[in-house]
Motif scaffolding. Sequence first.
Motif, PDB file in Angstrom:
ATOM      1  N   GLY A 125     -34.589  -6.417 -22.108  1.00 22.34           N
ATOM      2  CA  GLY A 125     -35.019  -5.341 -21.242  1.00 22.34           C
ATOM      3  C   GLY A 125     -36.534  -5.227 -21.308  1.00 22.34           C
ATOM      4  O   GLY A 125     -37.216  -6.192 -21.664  1.00 22.34           O
ATOM      5  N   LEU A 141     -28.372 -11.441 -13.667  1.00 12.86           N
ATOM      6  CA  LEU A 141     -28.985 -12.229 -12.599  1.00 12.86           C
ATOM      7  C   LEU A 141     -30.464 -11.910 -12.479  1.00 12.86           C
ATOM      8  O   LEU A 141     -30.910 -10.832 -12.902  1.00 12.86           O
ATOM      9  N   ASN A 183     -35.910   2.225 -13.492  1.00  8.97           N
ATOM     10  CA  ASN A 183     -35.193   0.945 -13.570  1.00  8.97           C
ATOM     11  C   ASN A 183     -33.784   1.019 -14.150  1.00  8.97           C
ATOM     12  O   ASN A 183     -33.214  -0.020 -14.450  1.00  8.97           O
ATOM     13  N   LYS A 191     -25.511   4.814 -18.917  1.00  9.60           N
ATOM     14  CA  LYS A 191     -26.214   3.674 -18.315  1.00  9.60           C
ATOM     15  C   LYS A 191     -25.246   2.539 -18.003  1.00  9.60           C
ATOM     16  O   LYS A 191     -24.592   2.000 -18.894  1.00  9.60           O
ATOM     17  N   PRO A 225     -22.468  -1.675 -26.198  1.00 16.19           N
ATOM     18  CA  PRO A 225     -23.260  -1.341 -27.385  1.00 16.19           C
ATOM     19  C   PRO A 225     -23.230   0.169 -27.603  1.00 16.19           C
ATOM     20  O   PRO A 225     -23.154   0.945 -26.651  1.00 16.19           O
ATOM     21  N   LEU A 229     -30.152   4.171 -26.439  1.00 22.47           N
ATOM     22  CA  LEU A 229     -30.799   5.458 -26.193  1.00 22.47           C
ATOM     23  C   LEU A 229     -29.932   6.330 -25.280  1.00 22.47           C
ATOM     24  O   LEU A 229     -29.733   7.514 -25.524  1.00 22.47           O
TER      25      LEU A 229
HETATM   26  C1  BT5 Z   1     -33.446  -2.573 -19.030  1.00 22.03           C
HETATM   27  O1  BT5 Z   1     -34.450  -2.455 -19.956  1.00 22.03           O
HETATM   28  O2  BT5 Z   1     -32.573  -1.774 -18.850  1.00 22.03           O
HETATM   29  C2  BT5 Z   1     -33.514  -3.871 -18.240  1.00 22.03           C
HETATM   30  C3  BT5 Z   1     -32.356  -4.764 -18.533  1.00 22.03           C
HETATM   31  C4  BT5 Z   1     -32.424  -6.027 -17.696  1.00 22.03           C
HETATM   32  C5  BT5 Z   1     -31.393  -7.024 -18.087  1.00 22.03           C
HETATM   33  C6  BT5 Z   1     -31.371  -8.179 -17.129  1.00 22.03           C
HETATM   34  S1  BT5 Z   1     -29.968  -9.175 -17.335  1.00 22.03           S
HETATM   35  C7  BT5 Z   1     -30.611 -10.395 -16.323  1.00 22.03           C
HETATM   36  C8  BT5 Z   1     -32.098 -10.463 -16.618  1.00 22.03           C
HETATM   37  N1  BT5 Z   1     -32.381 -11.392 -17.670  1.00 22.03           N
HETATM   38  C9  BT5 Z   1     -32.865 -10.766 -18.771  1.00 22.03           C
HETATM   39  O3  BT5 Z   1     -33.180 -11.315 -19.834  1.00 22.03           O
HETATM   40  N2  BT5 Z   1     -32.970  -9.460 -18.512  1.00 22.03           N
HETATM   41  C10 BT5 Z   1     -32.552  -9.127 -17.171  1.00 22.03           C
HETATM   42  P1  BT5 Z   1     -34.755  -1.147 -20.784  1.00 22.03           P
HETATM   43  O4  BT5 Z   1     -34.981   0.009 -19.864  1.00 22.03           O
HETATM   44  O5  BT5 Z   1     -35.841  -1.557 -21.689  1.00 22.03           O
HETATM   45  O6  BT5 Z   1     -33.430  -0.872 -21.581  1.00 22.03           O
HETATM   46  C11 BT5 Z   1     -33.071  -1.626 -22.706  1.00 22.03           C
HETATM   47  C12 BT5 Z   1     -32.179  -0.728 -23.546  1.00 22.03           C
HETATM   48  O7  BT5 Z   1     -30.894  -0.581 -22.914  1.00 22.03           O
HETATM   49  C13 BT5 Z   1     -31.865  -1.309 -24.929  1.00 22.03           C
HETATM   50  O8  BT5 Z   1     -32.871  -0.967 -25.852  1.00 22.03           O
HETATM   51  C14 BT5 Z   1     -30.542  -0.625 -25.269  1.00 22.03           C
HETATM   52  O9  BT5 Z   1     -30.774   0.705 -25.742  1.00 22.03           O
HETATM   53  C15 BT5 Z   1     -29.873  -0.475 -23.911  1.00 22.03           C
HETATM   54  N3  BT5 Z   1     -28.888  -1.547 -23.646  1.00 22.03           N
HETATM   55  C16 BT5 Z   1     -28.883  -2.828 -24.065  1.00 22.03           C
HETATM   56  N4  BT5 Z   1     -27.839  -3.500 -23.546  1.00 22.03           N
HETATM   57  C17 BT5 Z   1     -27.155  -2.615 -22.793  1.00 22.03           C
HETATM   58  C18 BT5 Z   1     -26.001  -2.712 -21.984  1.00 22.03           C
HETATM   59  N5  BT5 Z   1     -25.322  -3.854 -21.806  1.00 22.03           N
HETATM   60  N6  BT5 Z   1     -25.592  -1.582 -21.352  1.00 22.03           N
HETATM   61  C19 BT5 Z   1     -26.251  -0.404 -21.463  1.00 22.03           C
HETATM   62  N7  BT5 Z   1     -27.371  -0.264 -22.203  1.00 22.03           N
HETATM   63  C20 BT5 Z   1     -27.815  -1.357 -22.861  1.00 22.03           C
END
Ligand code: BT5
Length: 352
Positions: A125, A141, A183, A191, A225, A229
Amino acid sequence: MTGRSSTCLAILAELKRRCHETVSGNELAAALGISRTAVWKHIRTLQSRGYQIESQRKRGYRLKAWSHSLRPEEVIPLLRTRCFGRTYEYHETIESTNDRAMDLARTGAPHGTVVVAEEQTAGRGRLRRPWVSLRGLGLYLSVILRPELPPRYGHETTLTASLALARSLRDLYGLPARIKWPNDILISGKKVAGILTEMHSDPDRIQFVVVGVGVNVLHSSMDLPSDTLYPATSLALERERLGAQPSGEEPWAWSRPHVLAGFLNTWEELDEIYMAQGLQALREDLIAVSAVIGKVVRVQVSERILEGVARDLTDRGALVLDMEGGRRETVWVGDILHLREVQQDAPEPSSS
Ligand code: BT5
């Protein structure tokens, strides 16, 4: 595409179209102008690729289960797009679709190129936080965009993608998806999806933007997970909890290829509106599905933490905060750490 795989696709399309019945080998052979033995060979190929096709002696073939595979043959026939997904790269497993899309973009991959994986081993993320990407359960994706805009517009692509995802989940699935600026997609405060935008630009022009999207689709509560947060959820869990119905009757509407194609179709439409008219054309929709407007939010902006009532979005997608004492702040980039309802008895910060 080879003749062999296009015949497989044609057989698959026919079995899907008539998924409630058994289709005889003779009918398939006649429809495709091939022999029954050739039909049988193609069915074997499809079965070896994981399609659950029941074969009944003397009666024919029936597609038993809808595929959740994101292979191109499952997704591309569902697209109504001009560019999005027309170049489509599929991976069983990959470290991160964003990394791969950045590499492809550097070597000239066209606008709308999509990189998809069944699983990511290093999905991430923002700020390199991990994105949990279990095999076969979610959508992972990345889409390459080449907007002819100055770099200061890069963040707007995140909002366009967020709106497209929220809108496709609302319109196609009846789920009350909302955008936690800029985002995250939440359903009932949990989420379900996150978006990561990365950009490469010259001083005055964007070269390309890679928008990575992770959506939890089929996860049970055990697959999600718990140390996040915001509590996590999936489309399957929300569908069950809310009894949501997709707009069509089709039994396969909730399959991952359909969710993906519905999203890409919606996204390209919105991207075209955005490119022609700018973000202000989407502003009202962004506000209507916002999870934060009207709420008290705590936002991390670089090293600062701001707390106030999220009052508005500007035409350029910045968040307008009313702070205590009547001060107003406009936030372009930030991370919302917490959000809650405005308390009725608390004095409201100044209104607009
Ligand atoms: C995001 O970041 O939410 C952006 C996620 C983007 C993922 C996609 S998958 C395809 C592409 N390739 C990649 O490598 N990435 C993109 P952020 O706002 O920073 O949120 C990250 C936080 O979401 C983590 O620190 C966890 O707390 C939480 N998290 C992690 N996995 C999760 C899940 N599967 N479902 C819900 N929350 C999650």
